[in-house]
Design a protein around this motif. Structure first.
Motif, PDB file in Angstrom:
ATOM      1  N   LEU A 179    -135.894  59.855 -15.040  1.00  0.00           N
ATOM      2  CA  LEU A 179    -136.749  60.720 -14.221  1.00  0.00           C
ATOM      3  C   LEU A 179    -137.637  61.620 -15.068  1.00  0.00           C
ATOM      4  CD1 LEU A 179    -134.265  61.779 -11.381  1.00  0.00           C
ATOM      5  CD2 LEU A 179    -136.251  60.260 -11.141  1.00  0.00           C
ATOM      6  N   MET A 180    -137.162  62.000 -16.268  1.00  0.00           N
ATOM      7  CA  MET A 180    -137.942  62.903 -17.104  1.00  0.00           C
ATOM      8  C   MET A 180    -139.039  62.190 -17.879  1.00  0.00           C
ATOM      9  SD  MET A 180    -135.414  65.951 -18.159  1.00  0.00           S
ATOM     10  CE  MET A 180    -136.696  67.149 -17.817  1.00  0.00           C
ATOM     11  N   THR A 181    -139.094  60.888 -17.728  1.00  0.00           N
ATOM     12  CA  THR A 181    -140.234  60.141 -18.260  1.00  0.00           C
ATOM     13  C   THR A 181    -141.209  59.791 -17.133  1.00  0.00           C
ATOM     14  OG1 THR A 181    -139.182  57.971 -17.994  1.00  0.00           O
ATOM     15  CG2 THR A 181    -138.735  59.158 -20.032  1.00  0.00           C
ATOM     16  N   GLY A 182    -140.889  60.276 -15.918  1.00  0.00           N
ATOM     17  CA  GLY A 182    -141.747  60.028 -14.771  1.00  0.00           C
ATOM     18  C   GLY A 182    -141.434  58.765 -13.999  1.00  0.00           C
ATOM     19  N   ARG A 183    -140.371  58.042 -14.401  1.00  0.00           N
ATOM     20  CA  ARG A 183    -140.022  56.798 -13.729  1.00  0.00           C
ATOM     21  C   ARG A 183    -138.958  57.054 -12.654  1.00  0.00           C
ATOM     22  NH1 ARG A 183    -137.745  53.173 -18.156  1.00  0.00           N
ATOM     23  NH2 ARG A 183    -137.029  55.198 -18.948  1.00  0.00           N
ATOM     24  N   PRO A 184    -139.041  56.409 -11.523  1.00  0.00           N
ATOM     25  CA  PRO A 184    -138.006  56.589 -10.491  1.00  0.00           C
ATOM     26  C   PRO A 184    -136.698  55.953 -10.905  1.00  0.00           C
ATOM     27  CG  PRO A 184    -139.538  54.857  -9.837  1.00  0.00           C
ATOM     28  CD  PRO A 184    -140.103  55.472 -11.094  1.00  0.00           C
TER      29      PRO A 184
END
Length: 420
Positions: free
Chosen positions: A414-419
């Motif tokens: 999530l902290m890389t922007g991926r769900p």
């Protein structure tokens, strides 16, 4: 149903949610949204009434969100509603000095242009972040919120965990997550002890309006009694986190607004022109507190319930959101593999992932605070030369910038922007 497993079967049938979360501040709602995205059902138990959480008045509180934290907020569906209300952090300036004398000649200056990802982070007012969480949770059918209730007992067993509320109501889930702060009742009831100490400092927190633009620059001014952080907000406003000794802080907090500003001005300086208070003033005693374990049977601790650090690097909420990303990923992946998500070996994956990082941050902020919160001339010379050396080395400076943006280490998805 007339068999030895009857009680266990009934308990499972009566489960309210997969996950029970104690604490409706910031980390609890973020975790609820992340878990719901992964298909789990969640109940959030909040001691405060919903009306108190939904207060729309600006009270002076704001947060420094690292770039990686905003990626998590976007992945769980709320950052796009908050972005226009935030202030990008384009520069970070750290300097040493004494009140009324200005900064030392050697300092650190980190600029967002030295990394490719954009601003190092964003400042966001508390009221907007809380409102966004409340609205998103209300819109998700997998999330149930119980406001104005406190947990007075918890009982884990082989098939789940039961909590008892002060009203007498009981709830049942597979995992109980404590997001209930540094004095976590969840941790205490689980028998998890804590390690830590008092810093002898109190943080004075407020917001100010000022005459000149801040240009998106965040300032950290290290003084003998403690650091002063000046953090940019939208418009000509800044959030102040000002550490003083307990005695000094109590005396300053007791002053009227005019006296408070008179105490702040020599520490703040005149680089932003005239200043005035906006919103309320807060005071928080500062201490280090680390839970000796982040998990117990059917139980996980998150955010300040697991680790409370000095605000010197503005990493408290960012550490909590990393916990959110890690725990959500561990639980959702375990569910997809058909594992028992409340099994201790599953929960220990989360502890293994997060324990070292949070301990390292706690030790680091503790060391920086001790190094800078004094007036020893030898230490002053050493730290000033150290800051000057780091500032003169582009590769090292870039590493520090990426660290401040939350872009280093073993990041949850999530902290890389991926769900999930």
């Amino acid at each position: 149903m007339d068999n030895p497993a009857r009680a266990a079967i009934l308990r499972d049938m009566e489960r309210n949610s997969d996950i029970l979360i104690v604490g409706g501040g910031l980390n609890g709602p973020a975790l609820a949204l992340a878990l719901a995205q992964g298909g789990l059902t969640v109940t959030v138990i909040d001691a405060l009434p919903e009306a108190a959480r939904a207060e729309d008045r600006f009270d002076g509180r704001a947060y420094a969100l690292a770039l990686a934290s905003t990626r998590l907020l976007r992945a769980i569906g709320i950052w796009d509603k908050l972005h226009n209300r935030s202030q990008p952090i384009l520069e970070i300036v750290a300097s040493d000095g004494r009140a009324g004398e200005g900064p030392a000649p050697f300092f650190l200056d980190f600029h967002h242009g030295e990394i490719e990802e954009g601003p190092m982070g964003y400042m966001l007012e508390d009221r907007y972040l809380r409102r966004a969480f409340l609205d998103a949770m209300a819109a998700d059918p997998r999330i149930t919120t119980i406001s104005g209730e406190t947990v007075i007992a918890q009982a884990p067993d082989a098939t789940g965990v039961t909590v008892t509320l002060a009203s007498g109501r009981t709830l049942r889930g597979l995992v109980l997550v404590g997001c209930d702060g540094r004095r976590s009742g969840t941790a205490e009831r689980a028998g998890i002890r804590r390690t830590g100490w008092d810093y002898g400092q109190t943080a004075l927190v407020c917001a100010i309006a000022h005459e000149h633009p801040h240009n998106g620059a965040a300032h950290q001014f290290f003084m003998p009694s403690g650091p002063l952080a000046i953090l940019p907000l939208p418009g000509n406003r800044c959030s102040i986190v000002w550490s003083e000794t307990h005695a000094n802080a109590a005396a300053i907090q007791a002053l009227d607004d005019a006296g408070y500003l008179a105490a702040l001005r020599p520490r703040f300086g005149d680089f932003l022109g005239e200043i005035a208070l906006e919103g309320d003033r807060f005071a928080y005693p500062l201490n280090l507190t680390l839970a000796n374990a982040f998990v117990a049977p059917r139980i996980a601790l998150l955010g300040d319930a697991a680790h409370g650090v000095h605000p010197i690097a503005g990493q408290g909420l960012n550490l909590g959101l990393r916990d959110v990303g890690a725990l959500a990923q561990v639980l959702v992946e375990a569910k997809r593999r058909g594992e028992e998500i409340g099994a201790i070996d599953v929960l220990e994956r989360y502890q293994t992932w997060r324990r070292f990082d949070t301990t390292l941050m706690a030790v680091g902020t503790d060391a920086v605070n001790k190094l800078f919160s004094n007036d020893n001339p030898i230490l002053r010379l050493g730290r000033d030369l150290g800051m000057g050396a780091v500032n003169a080395l582009p590769a090292l400076r870039r590493r520090f910038i990426r660290e401040a943006a939350g872009l280093t280490g073993d990041l949850p998805r999530l902290m890389t922007g991926r769900p999930l």
